[in-house]
Scaffold this active site. Structure first.
Site, short mmCIF file in Angstrom:
data_model
loop_
_atom_site.label_atom_id
_atom_site.label_comp_id
_atom_site.label_asym_id
_atom_site.label_seq_id
_atom_site.Cartn_x
_atom_site.Cartn_y
_atom_site.Cartn_z
N ASP A 266 0.85 -1.19 0.00
CA ASP A 266 0.00 0.00 0.00
C ASP A 266 0.89 1.24 0.00
O ASP A 266 2.05 1.18 0.41
CB ASP A 266 -0.86 0.04 1.28
N ARG B 82 -0.95 -0.72 -8.76
CA ARG B 82 -2.32 -0.29 -8.44
C ARG B 82 -2.36 1.24 -8.50
O ARG B 82 -1.57 1.91 -7.84
CB ARG B 82 -2.69 -0.74 -7.02
P1 FDA Z 1 -14.05 9.14 -5.47
O1 FDA Z 1 -13.67 9.29 -4.04
O2 FDA Z 1 -14.13 10.36 -6.32
O3 FDA Z 1 -15.41 8.38 -5.53
C1 FDA Z 1 -16.11 8.13 -6.74
C2 FDA Z 1 -17.43 7.46 -6.39
O4 FDA Z 1 -17.17 6.19 -5.77
C3 FDA Z 1 -18.26 8.21 -5.35
O5 FDA Z 1 -19.05 9.18 -5.97
C4 FDA Z 1 -19.07 7.07 -4.76
O6 FDA Z 1 -20.10 6.69 -5.62
C5 FDA Z 1 -18.07 5.96 -4.71
N1 FDA Z 1 -17.30 5.97 -3.44
C6 FDA Z 1 -15.99 6.27 -3.32
N2 FDA Z 1 -15.60 6.14 -2.04
C7 FDA Z 1 -16.68 5.78 -1.35
C8 FDA Z 1 -16.91 5.49 0.01
N3 FDA Z 1 -15.94 5.58 0.92
N4 FDA Z 1 -18.15 5.13 0.38
C9 FDA Z 1 -19.15 5.04 -0.52
N5 FDA Z 1 -18.99 5.30 -1.83
C10 FDA Z 1 -17.78 5.66 -2.24
N6 FDA Z 1 -5.34 5.12 -1.15
C11 FDA Z 1 -4.07 5.37 -0.77
O7 FDA Z 1 -3.73 6.52 -0.51
N7 FDA Z 1 -3.16 4.33 -0.68
C12 FDA Z 1 -3.50 3.05 -0.98
O8 FDA Z 1 -2.66 2.15 -0.90
C13 FDA Z 1 -4.83 2.79 -1.40
N8 FDA Z 1 -5.22 1.52 -1.72
C14 FDA Z 1 -6.45 1.33 -2.29
C15 FDA Z 1 -6.82 0.07 -2.76
C16 FDA Z 1 -8.02 -0.09 -3.42
C17 FDA Z 1 -8.38 -1.43 -3.98
C18 FDA Z 1 -8.91 1.01 -3.59
C19 FDA Z 1 -10.20 0.87 -4.33
C20 FDA Z 1 -8.57 2.24 -3.07
C21 FDA Z 1 -7.37 2.41 -2.40
N9 FDA Z 1 -7.03 3.64 -1.88
C22 FDA Z 1 -5.74 3.84 -1.47
C23 FDA Z 1 -8.06 4.69 -1.68
C24 FDA Z 1 -8.13 5.66 -2.84
O9 FDA Z 1 -6.98 6.47 -2.87
C25 FDA Z 1 -9.36 6.57 -2.72
O10 FDA Z 1 -9.28 7.31 -1.54
C26 FDA Z 1 -10.68 5.82 -2.75
O11 FDA Z 1 -10.64 4.73 -3.62
C27 FDA Z 1 -11.81 6.75 -3.24
O12 FDA Z 1 -11.52 7.23 -4.52
P2 FDA Z 1 -12.32 6.83 -5.85
O13 FDA Z 1 -11.32 6.63 -6.92
O14 FDA Z 1 -13.25 5.73 -5.60
O15 FDA Z 1 -13.07 8.17 -6.25
#
Ligand code: FDA
Length: 308
Positions: A134, A184
């Protein structure tokens, strides 16, 4: 950054708030929406359910920012235990592990983190699975990438995480897009200053798309970690443009977030990996999930106030 997001991320580091949340009677139920449970058995049970639904998994034993070598050792042992359990239960082909270097000693000594992560990688190899490191806040990025490079000398399959909100990430994507490299790509979850990170979400999204292109243009294995309903189809379209077939990249999403979308993508023949956290130290993780979405905070506060 959105003020509510900053407030919640600040609360993540506040001991008083931590105690209130951790001891509220309802917390456990609320936490279960995002966390598999506290034990190895809980992690295995959730892994099996997801694997039966055609999904793959990466397991995260919760914990971070350890400044105690004993705690780091406990974390390593928890990973060795879960890897054994995955192997024994015939689940190692469906599940890998995600490791935060700060949970295995990075804040004490990078060499300790490297040696602890090496033990986890050796065990993963024996069990027939992989490890992804991570990525944490920007003060650890260089150290984490150094450890990654070192681990990859022995285990070239060790995965990296890059965060699109950092100005540096497009370049990191180009460097890490080579053959065999598993990366990732996520937006990034920490409160970062403007000197190192885009503050406007639109700029983060644009950076994410540039990084998608950089990874797909290389020969590595990109892992697109986002729930964003705009970015998922963009990644799909760019993959098609670059001649990538399902199986040459994967989607990743967090446990409990957009589960129907996870199943939809899997039904289309994509590999979808669900990030499943477990363990007793769920507080920091939960706070980052709440910060991502005000609706989650409302849900959490409603649950707290309705029963206490
Ligand atoms: P965004 O936050 O813009 O969300 C887009 C849409 O997704 C929202 O409108 C909603 O519909 C849905 N959504 C997103 N988050 C949600 C929530 N918490 N609850 C409900 N709905 C939600 N970060 C990091 O700094 N280091 C890391 O190692 C990782 N590792 C990691 C692994 C995996 C498999 C994932 C999916 C994510 C991470 N992250 C991470 C977290 C990442 O950086 C980020 O904070 C979250 O994925 C939210 O970003 P989105 O890309 O989903 O977009």
């Amino acid at each position: 950054m959105n003020p509510l997001r900053s407030l919640i991320l600040a609360a993540a580091g506040n001991d008083v708030i931590r105690r209130v949340v951790a001891t509220a009677p309802v917390s456990r139920d609320v936490v279960r929406r995002f966390v598999a449970g506290e034990t190895t058995a809980d992690a295995i049970e959730v892994t099996r359910t997801l694997a039966d639904a055609g999904l793959t998994v990466t397991l995260d034993y919760l914990g971070e920012d350890t400044t105690d070598a004993q705690l780091a050792e406990q974390t390593v042992r928890a990973y060795l235990e879960v890897l054994d359990a995955l192997h024994a239960e015939g689940l190692a082909h469906s599940a890998e592990v995600s490791v935060k270097l700060s949970a295995v000693g990075q804040l004490l000594d990078e060499g300790l983190a490297l040696s602890n992560a090496s033990r986890i990688c050796a065990a993963a190899e024996q069990c027939g699975t992989t490890v992804t490191l991570d990525m944490e806040d920007h003060t650890t990025t260089d150290s984490t990438l150094r450890v990654l490079d070192e681990l990859r000398r022995t285990w070239p399959w060790v995965g990296a995480v890059l965060q699109a909100y950092l100005h540096r990430t497009e370049e990191d994507c180009v460097r890490l897009a080579g053959s065999g490299s598993r990366v990732r790509l996520c937006k990034g979850a920490y409160a970062e200053p403007a000197s190192v990170a885009f503050q406007d979400m639109h700029d983060v999204d644009l950076s994410y798309v540039r990084c998608v292109n950089a990874l797909l243009a290389g020969d590595g294995f990109p892992m697109f970690a986002t729930h964003d309903p705009r970015l998922v189809p963009i990644a799909e379209a760019r993959a098609e443009y670059h001649g990538r077939k399902p199986g040459s990249f994967e989607y990743q999403m967090l446990y409990g977030i957009r589960p129907e979308e996870q199943r939809r993508l899997a039904a289309l023949g994509h590999t979808v990996r669900v990030y499943v956290p477990y363990g007793v130290q769920w507080y920091g993780y939960l706070m980052r999930r709440l910060a991502e979405r005000p609706a989650n905070t409302a849900f959490f506060l409603r649950a707290l106030t309705s029963r206490t």
